[in-house]
Structure formats: C-alpha cells, structure tokens
Design a protein around this motif. Structure first.
Motif, PDB file in Angstrom:
ATOM      1  N   ARG A  14      31.658 -54.282   0.495  1.00  0.00           N
ATOM      2  CA  ARG A  14      32.198 -53.172  -0.277  1.00  0.00           C
ATOM      3  C   ARG A  14      33.238 -53.665  -1.285  1.00  0.00           C
ATOM      4  NH1 ARG A  14      30.998 -51.253   4.800  1.00  0.00           N
ATOM      5  NH2 ARG A  14      30.220 -49.103   4.959  1.00  0.00           N
ATOM      6  N   PHE A  60      27.078 -45.947  -0.156  1.00  0.00           N
ATOM      7  CA  PHE A  60      26.343 -46.095   1.102  1.00  0.00           C
ATOM      8  C   PHE A  60      24.979 -45.470   0.827  1.00  0.00           C
ATOM      9  CE2 PHE A  60      25.029 -45.362   5.418  1.00  0.00           C
ATOM     10  CZ  PHE A  60      25.700 -46.297   6.180  1.00  0.00           C
ATOM     11  N   THR A  61      23.973 -46.292   0.606  1.00  0.00           N
ATOM     12  CA  THR A  61      22.731 -45.814   0.016  1.00  0.00           C
ATOM     13  C   THR A  61      21.711 -45.326   1.049  1.00  0.00           C
ATOM     14  OG1 THR A  61      21.684 -48.002  -0.044  1.00  0.00           O
ATOM     15  CG2 THR A  61      23.038 -47.367  -1.939  1.00  0.00           C
ATOM     16  N   ASP A  83      33.470 -44.184   1.890  1.00  0.00           N
ATOM     17  CA  ASP A  83      32.121 -44.377   1.360  1.00  0.00           C
ATOM     18  C   ASP A  83      31.639 -43.119   0.643  1.00  0.00           C
ATOM     19  OD1 ASP A  83      31.910 -46.946   2.314  1.00  0.00           O
ATOM     20  OD2 ASP A  83      30.712 -46.419   4.076  1.00  0.00           O
ATOM     21  N   ASN A 152      20.907 -48.306   3.183  1.00  0.00           N
ATOM     22  CA  ASN A 152      21.564 -49.487   2.624  1.00  0.00           C
ATOM     23  C   ASN A 152      20.589 -50.547   2.120  1.00  0.00           C
ATOM     24  OD1 ASN A 152      24.200 -48.517   2.799  1.00  0.00           O
ATOM     25  ND2 ASN A 152      24.302 -49.062   4.975  1.00  0.00           N
ATOM     26  N   PRO A 164      23.951 -51.143  -2.161  1.00  0.00           N
ATOM     27  CA  PRO A 164      24.994 -50.804  -1.191  1.00  0.00           C
ATOM     28  C   PRO A 164      26.303 -51.495  -1.566  1.00  0.00           C
ATOM     29  CG  PRO A 164      22.980 -51.470  -0.071  1.00  0.00           C
ATOM     30  CD  PRO A 164      22.768 -51.753  -1.521  1.00  0.00           C
TER      31      PRO A 164
END
Length: 227
Positions: A14, A60-61, A83, A152, A164
């Motif tokens: 991140r 956060f996919t 997120d 993600n 992500p």
C-alpha cells in the motif's frame, strides 16, 4: 495462482499512510493536470450524496461477476482501515452491487469508501451517512451471491487500470487513480499546481493576470482574426 476467476490475494503493498494523508483535500482536477490529464475514471463514475465528499485511500480491488457481490462481502471482511474498495462490475447496470447496510459495515471497519463500476442502491440512506460512495448509477434490483470473482488482482474501473494498493482520490469532479509507485512525486506536483492556481486567482483580482498567451497561441496556429 490457480483457479483463475475465483481467487483471493490477501497481501499487497500500500501507499505510505503519511502520503495518503497528504492527499486529503487535494482536488482531483489538480492531480489530473499533473498526470497528463490521464488516469481519470470515466465521467459516469460519480459521487453519491451531498457535494463536498472527498475520498482518499489505497485501492482494495474486486472483480465481480455483473449482478453478484459475494466477493465484495469477502473484501469488506479483509480490507484494512483506510482502504478504498474498488469494484470492477464490468459497468453492467442490471443489479446494484451494494447498498446502505454494506456501507454501515464498511464505515465501522474504517474503510474509506467504495468506487463501483456498476450501480448501487439505497442512495438516500448512503447520502445521509456521508460515507463516500462513487458509482456508475443506481438500481433498486439487488445482487446475487454466487460468484465468481477475484480480490486484489488488476482490474479496470471506469476505463482505468487499477492495481491493488494504488492511490484512489475522489471528489465532486470524479475519481483519479495514482499508481502507487508514483504517489510521492504526484503529491509534490499536485501541491505545486495548487499553489500556482492560488497565485493565478489572486492575480485575477489584482487585475494582473497576463492573458498574452492566448494571442500568442492563436498566432502560432495561424489563426486569422477578422474585423
């Protein structure tokens, strides 16, 4: 990673939280200008609720089958505070991917907000919450919970690739995606852009805004001005 189409990645890098915090309040327009006017999600991805909502956080996919939100529910359980859950629902407008209850749960977990390439529902309740939700539209039709989907992985949201951990910034103008490895330099340039615009605005009210560039540009292009 096997079982493509039905898989979950739990760990990814991140953006530094200090950098994320520095993006609070920076306009998406300024971010877009210093990124070559690219990396802006399609104009159809709009905020739900009152003007003034600002969204910042690490992506956060989720890629989900249109009309289904099973993997979105799992994403809510896995996502960390700060997120932004970014959902690739293929832009399909048939079934809402989330609603007010899922927003309340996300809020209690410290999730910063949702961005959905698809519809949501319960928009009055979401607006009253003040919880940041950006979506392609609305639909009262609820989702199924069957899958498949992925968490993600690289997705597309609003016609922009999202990895992500990429930085997501949203406001009334729309949503920007900042690749995580570029976040620090984009932050520096966006702040400089803000200061430049503040100086321009002040020069307007001081009657000193230099407008000669307009004619210079037209002359270079061979524009003919007729009386």
């Amino acid at each position: 990673m096997g079982n493509i189409g039905f898989r979950i990645r739990k760990h990814f890098e991140r953006v530094d939280p200090v950098i994320v915090k520095e993006f609070q309040g920076i306009a998406t327009a300024n971010i877009g200008d210093v990124m070559g006017r690219l990396w802006a999600m399609d104009h159809t991805i709009k905020p739900i609720g009152q003007p003034g909502i600002h969204l910042v956080g690490s992506a956060f996919t989720v890629r989900t089958h249109p009309s289904d939100n099973l993997l979105v529910h799992k994403a809510m359980d896995l996502a960390q505070p700060g997120d932004v859950i970014v959902i690739d629902a293929f832009g399909d407008m048939g079934n809402a991917i989330l609603g007010e209850i899922m927003c309340h749960y996300a809020k209690t977990k410290g999730i910063s907000g949702y961005v959905v390439d698809g519809p949501v529902r319960d928009i009055e309740g979401i607006a009253k919450m003040g919880f940041p939700v950006f979506s392609k539209g609305v639909s009262p039709r609820g989702p199924y919970k069957e899958g498949p989907g992925e968490i993600n992985m690289t997705i597309s949201c609003g016609n922009v690739p999202v990895e992500p951990g990429d930085l997501i910034v949203g406001d009334g103008d729309g949503v920007m995606v900042v690749p995580k490895e570029e976040a620090a330099i984009v932050l520096e340039k966006a702040k400089a852009q803000e200061h430049q615009e503040e100086a321009i605005i002040q020069s307007i009210y001081d009657g000193k805004w230099d407008r000669s560039w307009v004619d210079d540009c037209l002359n270079q292009k061979g524009c003919v001005i007729l009386d």
